[in-house]
Design an enzyme around this catalytic site. Structure first.
Site, PDB file in Angstrom:
ATOM      1  N   LYS A   1       0.859  -1.182   0.000  1.00 22.90           N
ATOM      2  CA  LYS A   1       0.000   0.000   0.000  1.00 22.90           C
ATOM      3  C   LYS A   1       0.887   1.220   0.000  1.00 22.90           C
ATOM      4  O   LYS A   1       1.824   1.322   0.795  1.00 22.90           O
ATOM      5  CB  LYS A   1      -0.865  -0.025   1.271  1.00 22.90           C
ATOM      6  CG  LYS A   1      -1.863   1.087   1.349  1.00 22.90           C
ATOM      7  CD  LYS A   1      -3.188   0.698   0.719  1.00 22.90           C
ATOM      8  CE  LYS A   1      -4.030   1.886   0.338  1.00 22.90           C
ATOM      9  NZ  LYS A   1      -3.683   2.529  -0.953  1.00 22.90           N
TER      10      LYS A   1
ATOM     11  N   GLN B   1       7.312   3.966   3.732  1.00 25.69           N
ATOM     12  CA  GLN B   1       5.914   3.537   3.794  1.00 25.69           C
ATOM     13  C   GLN B   1       5.749   2.262   4.628  1.00 25.69           C
ATOM     14  O   GLN B   1       4.748   2.083   5.312  1.00 25.69           O
ATOM     15  CB  GLN B   1       5.425   3.290   2.357  1.00 25.69           C
ATOM     16  CG  GLN B   1       3.929   3.247   2.201  1.00 25.69           C
ATOM     17  CD  GLN B   1       3.293   4.618   2.088  1.00 25.69           C
ATOM     18  OE1 GLN B   1       3.753   5.460   1.350  1.00 25.69           O
ATOM     19  NE2 GLN B   1       2.232   4.841   2.831  1.00 25.69           N
TER      20      GLN B   1
ATOM     21  N   LYS C   1       5.687   3.401   8.238  1.00 20.79           N
ATOM     22  CA  LYS C   1       4.512   4.247   8.451  1.00 20.79           C
ATOM     23  C   LYS C   1       3.244   3.401   8.528  1.00 20.79           C
ATOM     24  O   LYS C   1       2.412   3.569   9.421  1.00 20.79           O
ATOM     25  CB  LYS C   1       4.400   5.226   7.282  1.00 20.79           C
ATOM     26  CG  LYS C   1       3.238   6.192   7.371  1.00 20.79           C
ATOM     27  CD  LYS C   1       3.011   6.934   6.072  1.00 20.79           C
ATOM     28  CE  LYS C   1       4.252   7.669   5.617  1.00 20.79           C
ATOM     29  NZ  LYS C   1       4.005   8.547   4.469  1.00 20.79           N
TER      30      LYS C   1
ATOM     31  N   LYS D   1       5.355   1.729  -3.211  1.00 20.07           N
ATOM     32  CA  LYS D   1       5.222   3.064  -3.784  1.00 20.07           C
ATOM     33  C   LYS D   1       5.463   2.964  -5.276  1.00 20.07           C
ATOM     34  O   LYS D   1       6.127   2.037  -5.740  1.00 20.07           O
ATOM     35  CB  LYS D   1       6.260   4.004  -3.155  1.00 20.07           C
ATOM     36  CG  LYS D   1       5.925   5.465  -3.280  1.00 20.07           C
ATOM     37  CD  LYS D   1       4.993   5.970  -2.182  1.00 20.07           C
ATOM     38  CE  LYS D   1       4.556   7.390  -2.456  1.00 20.07           C
ATOM     39  NZ  LYS D   1       3.838   7.974  -1.316  1.00 20.07           N
TER      40      LYS D   1
ATOM     41  N   GLY E   1      -2.899   8.110  -4.310  1.00 13.18           N
ATOM     42  CA  GLY E   1      -2.267   9.294  -4.884  1.00 13.18           C
ATOM     43  C   GLY E   1      -1.025   9.726  -4.114  1.00 13.18           C
ATOM     44  O   GLY E   1      -0.724   9.205  -3.035  1.00 13.18           O
ATOM     45  N   ASP E   2      -0.299  10.662  -4.683  1.00 11.29           N
ATOM     46  CA  ASP E   2       0.842  11.334  -4.042  1.00 11.29           C
ATOM     47  C   ASP E   2       1.061  12.594  -4.893  1.00 11.29           C
ATOM     48  O   ASP E   2       0.116  13.042  -5.572  1.00 11.29           O
ATOM     49  CB  ASP E   2       2.083  10.416  -4.038  1.00 11.29           C
ATOM     50  CG  ASP E   2       3.232  10.966  -3.184  1.00 11.29           C
ATOM     51  OD1 ASP E   2       3.178  10.812  -1.951  1.00 11.29           O
ATOM     52  OD2 ASP E   2       4.175  11.564  -3.725  1.00 11.29           O
TER      53      ASP E   2
ATOM     54  N   THR F   1      -4.519  13.406   5.034  1.00 12.05           N
ATOM     55  CA  THR F   1      -3.092  13.584   5.354  1.00 12.05           C
ATOM     56  C   THR F   1      -2.879  14.925   6.071  1.00 12.05           C
ATOM     57  O   THR F   1      -2.202  14.986   7.107  1.00 12.05           O
ATOM     58  CB  THR F   1      -2.232  13.498   4.079  1.00 12.05           C
ATOM     59  OG1 THR F   1      -2.607  12.316   3.373  1.00 12.05           O
ATOM     60  CG2 THR F   1      -0.757  13.453   4.410  1.00 12.05           C
TER      61      THR F   1
ATOM     62  N   ASN G   1      -2.459  19.008  -2.081  1.00 10.52           N
ATOM     63  CA  ASN G   1      -3.465  18.325  -1.269  1.00 10.52           C
ATOM     64  C   ASN G   1      -3.144  18.376   0.224  1.00 10.52           C
ATOM     65  O   ASN G   1      -3.991  18.761   1.045  1.00 10.52           O
ATOM     66  CB  ASN G   1      -3.587  16.869  -1.754  1.00 10.52           C
ATOM     67  CG  ASN G   1      -4.453  16.042  -0.834  1.00 10.52           C
ATOM     68  OD1 ASN G   1      -3.948  15.353   0.061  1.00 10.52           O
ATOM     69  ND2 ASN G   1      -5.747  16.126  -0.999  1.00 10.52           N
TER      70      ASN G   1
ATOM     71  N   SER H   1      -6.871   5.607   3.830  1.00  5.79           N
ATOM     72  CA  SER H   1      -6.959   4.698   2.682  1.00  5.79           C
ATOM     73  C   SER H   1      -7.344   3.291   3.162  1.00  5.79           C
ATOM     74  O   SER H   1      -8.137   2.597   2.525  1.00  5.79           O
ATOM     75  CB  SER H   1      -5.618   4.620   1.946  1.00  5.79           C
ATOM     76  OG  SER H   1      -5.500   5.661   1.012  1.00  5.79           O
TER      77      SER H   1
HETATM   78  P1  NDP Z   1       0.501  17.716  -4.538  1.00  7.89           P
HETATM   79  O1  NDP Z   1       0.979  17.352  -5.879  1.00  7.89           O
HETATM   80  O2  NDP Z   1      -0.951  17.875  -4.300  1.00  7.89           O
HETATM   81  O3  NDP Z   1       1.215  19.054  -4.033  1.00  7.89           O
HETATM   82  C1  NDP Z   1       2.593  19.161  -3.940  1.00  7.89           C
HETATM   83  C2  NDP Z   1       2.921  20.569  -3.508  1.00  7.89           C
HETATM   84  O4  NDP Z   1       4.308  20.657  -3.185  1.00  7.89           O
HETATM   85  C3  NDP Z   1       2.677  21.599  -4.598  1.00  7.89           C
HETATM   86  O5  NDP Z   1       2.333  22.832  -4.040  1.00  7.89           O
HETATM   87  C4  NDP Z   1       4.048  21.662  -5.283  1.00  7.89           C
HETATM   88  O6  NDP Z   1       4.294  22.874  -5.979  1.00  7.89           O
HETATM   89  C5  NDP Z   1       4.958  21.554  -4.086  1.00  7.89           C
HETATM   90  N1  NDP Z   1       6.229  21.007  -4.515  1.00  7.89           N
HETATM   91  C6  NDP Z   1       6.459  19.839  -5.137  1.00  7.89           C
HETATM   92  N2  NDP Z   1       7.749  19.680  -5.417  1.00  7.89           N
HETATM   93  C7  NDP Z   1       8.342  20.805  -4.971  1.00  7.89           C
HETATM   94  C8  NDP Z   1       9.670  21.255  -4.969  1.00  7.89           C
HETATM   95  N3  NDP Z   1      10.654  20.516  -5.522  1.00  7.89           N
HETATM   96  N4  NDP Z   1       9.931  22.451  -4.394  1.00  7.89           N
HETATM   97  C9  NDP Z   1       8.942  23.189  -3.849  1.00  7.89           C
HETATM   98  N5  NDP Z   1       7.651  22.819  -3.842  1.00  7.89           N
HETATM   99  C10 NDP Z   1       7.363  21.652  -4.398  1.00  7.89           C
HETATM  100  O7  NDP Z   1       1.114  16.601  -3.566  1.00  7.89           O
HETATM  101  P2  NDP Z   1       0.658  16.199  -2.093  1.00  7.89           P
HETATM  102  O8  NDP Z   1       0.164  17.387  -1.363  1.00  7.89           O
HETATM  103  O9  NDP Z   1      -0.187  15.007  -2.201  1.00  7.89           O
HETATM  104  O10 NDP Z   1       2.039  15.728  -1.461  1.00  7.89           O
HETATM  105  C11 NDP Z   1       2.912  16.598  -0.746  1.00  7.89           C
HETATM  106  C12 NDP Z   1       3.853  15.784   0.124  1.00  7.89           C
HETATM  107  O11 NDP Z   1       3.087  14.998   1.054  1.00  7.89           O
HETATM  108  C13 NDP Z   1       4.746  14.777  -0.609  1.00  7.89           C
HETATM  109  O12 NDP Z   1       5.977  14.682   0.064  1.00  7.89           O
HETATM  110  C14 NDP Z   1       3.982  13.469  -0.455  1.00  7.89           C
HETATM  111  O13 NDP Z   1       4.832  12.341  -0.561  1.00  7.89           O
HETATM  112  C15 NDP Z   1       3.472  13.633   0.976  1.00  7.89           C
HETATM  113  N6  NDP Z   1       2.331  12.788   1.325  1.00  7.89           N
HETATM  114  C16 NDP Z   1       1.170  12.840   0.599  1.00  7.89           C
HETATM  115  C17 NDP Z   1       0.101  12.048   0.969  1.00  7.89           C
HETATM  116  C18 NDP Z   1      -1.220  12.148   0.292  1.00  7.89           C
HETATM  117  O14 NDP Z   1      -2.172  11.549   0.790  1.00  7.89           O
HETATM  118  N7  NDP Z   1      -1.363  12.878  -0.780  1.00  7.89           N
HETATM  119  C19 NDP Z   1       0.209  11.080   2.076  1.00  7.89           C
HETATM  120  C20 NDP Z   1       1.441  11.183   2.833  1.00  7.89           C
HETATM  121  C21 NDP Z   1       2.463  11.995   2.436  1.00  7.89           C
HETATM  122  P3  NDP Z   1       4.299  22.875  -7.587  1.00  7.89           P
HETATM  123  O15 NDP Z   1       2.857  22.866  -7.984  1.00  7.89           O
HETATM  124  O16 NDP Z   1       5.005  24.131  -7.928  1.00  7.89           O
HETATM  125  O17 NDP Z   1       5.039  21.656  -8.035  1.00  7.89           O
END
Ligand code: NDP
Length: 449
Positions: A94, A115, A118, A130, A169-170, A214, A245, A381
């Site tokens: 997962k 993961q 976690k 992943k 998603g991620d 999250t 997200n 999830s």
């Molecule tokens: P999204 O794609 O929804 O959002 C990612 C955000 O982070 C965007 O604002 C993006 O900006 C920014 N970002 C990405 N890469 C960079 C970078 N190199 N430098 C600066 N900003 C950056 O992803 P999520 O919100 O889903 O995920 C965010 C984090 O949370 C990740 O580390 C993910 O692994 C972790 N996570 C997510 C989960 C989930 O349920 N979605 C669960 C657990 C952890 P831009 O649009 O400019 O790229």
């Protein structure tokens, strides 16, 4: 300064370096876990005897595949797809799918490795995995996203199953992408198997609160850390990196609990609104219009935009990195502490560099690593999987309460385990040992798997 490992752990780590050359994020994630496991191996010699460390660092299966698709100009494009099925001692693999140009095997392996621990921490029956692709969704049309997702699933489908592997998603993969992926799976297999993906839409098998989980979970976690110190989130000034997200729903729950969130960001810059961010406007810009966060400052009086700004220079009491790996460095950590920050909880995976973690730990502030603090997403999830298996659908209130209970439990387990192993208040030690212990015991019980 790098913490040293005992002889057995050092030799396991050297083996990881040798077998996985160039995968620096994976090395970093493994080292961070191994640095905390010395006392566990001393207390339970059977884990070394059964070579659990060596086995836990080697994924059970790694799948790499070609993803050909056609863009709107009719040109053929080729990306690379990955699924790393890391460990299934506790349940089906997962973990999410990431679409971002920086994706390569080392990123997917670090995320899969994290993961495993976690998912164990959530207390739910899920293993770790992943996946993703180096596909860049930015600037692509809806049709291009759909064609890419269909091609990606045309290979991935043969590896999925409710009892085998269940992605979500991620970064770059949200509700829209999960919809296209699920549609293609259903078409290829002629089966309506809700249990093969999570993060589905509410009309077709999704769970309430999964979208929020999250971010909400990270806030529940930071609130527990503060409560353990006789404090709470109410009245605190927060900054949240990212505006995806996780960031959006962290801002939502923090505000609901009485905190003021004054800044967030994307990979281009930072917005600051000292009156507290207007979340409806952020949702409109990011979720509906899919535009850059700079638009916020154009539309909101009193807000400012810092092109290429560093969000960690903004004074705050609570810092919530919710964007990506290694986005908060040693210097940033020093600045945060100097500016009066008292708590950090990671919504993102491995956002703080090892130097940053050391600064937080030495300063004595509350530091919640992603493995624990952002586990609410995958936990919800697992609640979606439960609802699918029983063909049921729970209310928002009930599901949110389950999420909050899970986060309180994770916090308590990490807190107690850290104290038991002589590191009170150290949530890195608490999270790693709690997660490791459950997976290691199960692996020993199952023989040579
Ligand atoms: P999204 O794609 O929804 O959002 C990612 C955000 O982070 C965007 O604002 C993006 O900006 C920014 N970002 C990405 N890469 C960079 C970078 N190199 N430098 C600066 N900003 C950056 O992803 P999520 O919100 O889903 O995920 C965010 C984090 O949370 C990740 O580390 C993910 O692994 C972790 N996570 C997510 C989960 C989930 O349920 N979605 C669960 C657990 C952890 P831009 O649009 O400019 O790229």
């Amino acid at each position: 300064m790098v913490a040293s490992l005992n002889e057995k752990l050092e030799s396991a780590y050297q083996e990881v370096l040798r077998r996985n050359p160039g995968e620096i994020e994976f090395h970093q994630a493994v080292r961070e876990v191994l640095e905390t496991l010395g006392p566990v191996l001393a207390k339970y010699p059977e884990f070394a005897e059964h070579k659990i460390i060596q086995r836990i660092c080697e994924p059970e299966r790694q799948i790499i595949f070609r993803v050909p698709w056609q863009d709107d100009q009719g040109q053929v494009q080729i990306n690379r797809g990955f699924r790393v099925e890391f460990n299934s001692a506790l349940g089906p693999y997962k973990g999410g799918l990431r679409f971002h140009p920086s994706v390569y095997l080392g990123i997917i392996k670090f995320l899969g490795f994290e993961q495993v621990f976690k998912n164990a921490l959530t207390g739910m029956p899920i293993g770790g995995g992943k996946g993703g692709s180096d596909f860049d969704p930015k600037g692509k049309s809806n049709s291009e996203i759909m064609r890419f997702c269909q091609s990606f699933m045309t290979e991935l489908y043969r590896h999925l199953g409710e009892y085998t592997d269940v992605p979500a998603g991620d970064i770059g993969v949200g509700g829209r992408e999960i919809g296209y992926l699920f549609g293609q799976y259903k078409r290829i297999t002629n089966r309506y198997e809700s249990g093969i993906l999570t993060g589905k839409g509410l009309d077709w098998g999704g769970s309430r609160v999964r979208t929020e989980a999250t971010g909400y979970g990270t806030i529940f976690f930071v609130n527990e850390m503060l409560k353990a110190r006789g404090d709470g989130l109410e009245g605190k000034t927060c900054v949240v990196s990212g505006s995806g997200n996780v960031a959006i729903y962290a801002i939502e729950k923090a505000t609901e609990l009485g905190a003021k969130v004054i800044a967030c960001s994307d990979s281009n810059g930072v917005i600051i609104d000292q009156n507290g961010l207007d979340l409806d406007l952020i949702k409109q810009i990011k979720e509906i219009e899919r535009r850059r966060i700079s638009v916020y400052a154009q539309e909101k009086k009193g807000a400012t935009y810092l092109e290429s700004g560093n969000i960690w220079t903004i004074p705050c009491q609570v810092a919530l990195p919710c964007a990506t790996q290694n986005e908060l460095h040693g210097k940033d950590a020093e600045t945060l502490v100097k500016n009066g920050c008292i708590a950090v909880a990671e919504g993102a995976n491995m956002p703080t560099t090892p130097e940053g973690i050391r600064v937080f730990q030495e300063s004595g502030i509350a530091y919640g690593p992603g493995k624990a603090a952002n586990a609410g997403g995958v936990a919800t999830s697992a609640l979606e999987m439960q609802q699918n298996a029983s063909r049921d659908s729970w209310s928002f209130e009930y599901t949110e309460q389950r999420l909050q209970d899970i986060m309180i439990n994770i916090h308590r387990n990490c807190h107690e385990t850290a104290a038991e192993f002589g590191a009170p208040g150290n949530y890195v030690v608490g999270a790693n040992i709690t997660g490791f212990f459950k997976v290691a015991r199960s692996m020993v019980a199952m023989g040579l798997i």
